[in-house]
Design a protein around this motif. Structure first.
Motif, PDB file in Angstrom:
ATOM      1  N   SER A  37      58.462  -4.324  32.220  1.00  0.00           N
ATOM      2  CA  SER A  37      57.055  -4.253  31.798  1.00  0.00           C
ATOM      3  C   SER A  37      56.704  -5.371  30.821  1.00  0.00           C
ATOM      4  O   SER A  37      55.576  -5.862  30.820  1.00  0.00           O
ATOM      5  N   HIS A  38      57.662  -5.805  29.995  1.00  0.00           N
ATOM      6  CA  HIS A  38      57.379  -6.865  29.024  1.00  0.00           C
ATOM      7  C   HIS A  38      57.061  -8.173  29.745  1.00  0.00           C
ATOM      8  O   HIS A  38      56.132  -8.889  29.370  1.00  0.00           O
ATOM      9  N   ILE A  39      57.825  -8.473  30.768  1.00  0.00           N
ATOM     10  CA  ILE A  39      57.583  -9.696  31.533  1.00  0.00           C
ATOM     11  C   ILE A  39      56.273  -9.567  32.304  1.00  0.00           C
ATOM     12  O   ILE A  39      55.493 -10.514  32.382  1.00  0.00           O
ATOM     13  N   MET A  56      58.611 -17.863  28.340  1.00  0.00           N
ATOM     14  CA  MET A  56      59.158 -16.639  27.747  1.00  0.00           C
ATOM     15  C   MET A  56      60.551 -16.856  27.170  1.00  0.00           C
ATOM     16  O   MET A  56      61.097 -15.970  26.525  1.00  0.00           O
ATOM     17  N   GLY A  57      61.133 -18.014  27.435  1.00  0.00           N
ATOM     18  CA  GLY A  57      62.475 -18.285  26.936  1.00  0.00           C
ATOM     19  C   GLY A  57      63.554 -17.728  27.846  1.00  0.00           C
ATOM     20  O   GLY A  57      64.690 -17.530  27.414  1.00  0.00           O
ATOM     21  N   LEU A  58      63.216 -17.469  29.091  1.00  0.00           N
ATOM     22  CA  LEU A  58      64.177 -16.949  30.061  1.00  0.00           C
ATOM     23  C   LEU A  58      64.582 -18.049  31.030  1.00  0.00           C
ATOM     24  O   LEU A  58      63.837 -19.011  31.230  1.00  0.00           O
ATOM     25  N   ALA A  59      65.736 -17.911  31.641  1.00  0.00           N
ATOM     26  CA  ALA A  59      66.251 -18.938  32.547  1.00  0.00           C
ATOM     27  C   ALA A  59      65.845 -18.624  33.976  1.00  0.00           C
ATOM     28  O   ALA A  59      65.946 -17.486  34.425  1.00  0.00           O
ATOM     29  N   GLU A  60      65.409 -19.655  34.684  1.00  0.00           N
ATOM     30  CA  GLU A  60      65.098 -19.487  36.099  1.00  0.00           C
ATOM     31  C   GLU A  60      66.383 -19.489  36.916  1.00  0.00           C
ATOM     32  O   GLU A  60      66.579 -18.660  37.789  1.00  0.00           O
ATOM     33  N   LYS A  88      62.801 -26.916  25.754  1.00  0.00           N
ATOM     34  CA  LYS A  88      61.530 -26.370  26.169  1.00  0.00           C
ATOM     35  C   LYS A  88      60.967 -25.505  25.053  1.00  0.00           C
ATOM     36  O   LYS A  88      61.712 -24.788  24.376  1.00  0.00           O
ATOM     37  N   ILE A  89      59.688 -25.532  24.891  1.00  0.00           N
ATOM     38  CA  ILE A  89      59.027 -24.754  23.851  1.00  0.00           C
ATOM     39  C   ILE A  89      58.826 -23.329  24.357  1.00  0.00           C
ATOM     40  O   ILE A  89      58.288 -23.111  25.434  1.00  0.00           O
ATOM     41  N   VAL A  90      59.277 -22.383  23.561  1.00  0.00           N
ATOM     42  CA  VAL A  90      59.118 -20.978  23.913  1.00  0.00           C
ATOM     43  C   VAL A  90      57.825 -20.494  23.272  1.00  0.00           C
ATOM     44  O   VAL A  90      57.732 -20.358  22.056  1.00  0.00           O
ATOM     45  N   ARG A  91      56.823 -20.243  24.116  1.00  0.00           N
ATOM     46  CA  ARG A  91      55.518 -19.829  23.606  1.00  0.00           C
ATOM     47  C   ARG A  91      55.393 -18.318  23.493  1.00  0.00           C
ATOM     48  O   ARG A  91      54.527 -17.813  22.796  1.00  0.00           O
ATOM     49  N   VAL A  96      61.421 -11.808  24.918  1.00  0.00           N
ATOM     50  CA  VAL A  96      62.877 -11.736  24.782  1.00  0.00           C
ATOM     51  C   VAL A  96      63.255 -10.781  23.657  1.00  0.00           C
ATOM     52  O   VAL A  96      64.204  -9.993  23.788  1.00  0.00           O
ATOM     53  N   ASN A  97      62.510 -10.828  22.546  1.00  0.00           N
ATOM     54  CA  ASN A  97      62.810  -9.939  21.419  1.00  0.00           C
ATOM     55  C   ASN A  97      62.673  -8.476  21.818  1.00  0.00           C
ATOM     56  O   ASN A  97      63.511  -7.643  21.463  1.00  0.00           O
ATOM     57  N   GLU A  98      61.601  -8.147  22.564  1.00  0.00           N
ATOM     58  CA  GLU A  98      61.410  -6.761  23.001  1.00  0.00           C
ATOM     59  C   GLU A  98      62.496  -6.331  23.981  1.00  0.00           C
ATOM     60  O   GLU A  98      62.971  -5.193  23.923  1.00  0.00           O
ATOM     61  N   MET A  99      62.897  -7.234  24.863  1.00  0.00           N
ATOM     62  CA  MET A  99      63.948  -6.903  25.814  1.00  0.00           C
ATOM     63  C   MET A  99      65.286  -6.683  25.106  1.00  0.00           C
ATOM     64  O   MET A  99      66.046  -5.774  25.456  1.00  0.00           O
ATOM     65  N   GLU A 100      65.593  -7.504  24.095  1.00  0.00           N
ATOM     66  CA  GLU A 100      66.827  -7.336  23.324  1.00  0.00           C
ATOM     67  C   GLU A 100      66.812  -6.014  22.562  1.00  0.00           C
ATOM     68  O   GLU A 100      67.820  -5.314  22.503  1.00  0.00           O
TER      69      GLU A 100
END
Length: 180
Positions: A37-39, A56-60, A88-91, A96-100
């Protein structure tokens, strides 16, 4: 009854239709199915998958994100490149924080036994104690469990509800003392 006219005829291939364009537009319209849901809330449908994940700071591609180190060739050290890849700039770091945070929460124990199995085990222990052969011959043994199967079910009950089992055994001992 006669056949409908034209149904048995072969369909003509339309050479003038551009099927590549149709396929591409259908693929572009289909939005990706996102389970988290966060994504889903941070997703921008106007951007590509790679752009959205990078924001989002996630890897493709996990292989590019965490490359496998190459082994040293014949004792020679590999030369390290002085330049680092452009960061890359994480906007949207909150994704990621919520997922962690969600991953760090302890899981609830959701595995329970059915009420029928609990009642069955309690009945067997109450009437036969530890005599599994007698339990197997009991008329309430509808599924014709063998003594080993009954023992296994009782052990499962003990492991799932240790406090409840101790209280049950204590109440049985109390009943025996009251009867005598």
């Amino acid at each position: 009854m006669p056949k409908a006219k034209g149904k048995s005829r072969r369909q003509k291939y339309s050479y003038n239709l551009n099927r590549k364009r149709l396929y591409r537009s259908a693929r572009r319209r289909a939005a990706p199915r996102i389970a988290c849901s966060h994504i889903r809330h941070a997703w921008d449908p106007t951007k590509s998958v790679a752009q959205n994940l990078a924001e989002m700071g996630l890897a493709e591609d996990p292989n590019k994100a965490v490359p496998i180190p190459k082994k040293k060739l014949l004792g020679m050290e590999m030369e390290s490149n002085g330049r680092e890849q452009g960061k890359k700039i994480v906007r949207k770091p909150y994704v990621v924080n919520e997922m962690e945070y969600e991953a760090s929460l302890p899981e609830k124990k959701s595995n329970t036994l059915s009420r029928d199995l609990i009642d069955y085990v309690r009945y067997m222990i109450q009437n036969h104690g530890e005599n599994y052969k007698e339990m197997a011959r009991d008329e309430k043994n509808y599924y014709q469990d063998t003594p080993k199967q009954i023992k296994r079910k009782i052990n499962v009950y003990k492991n799932f509800y240790p406090e409840e089992y101790k209280d049950f055994i204590a109440s049985l001992k109390q009943e025996k003392m009251d009867v005598q």
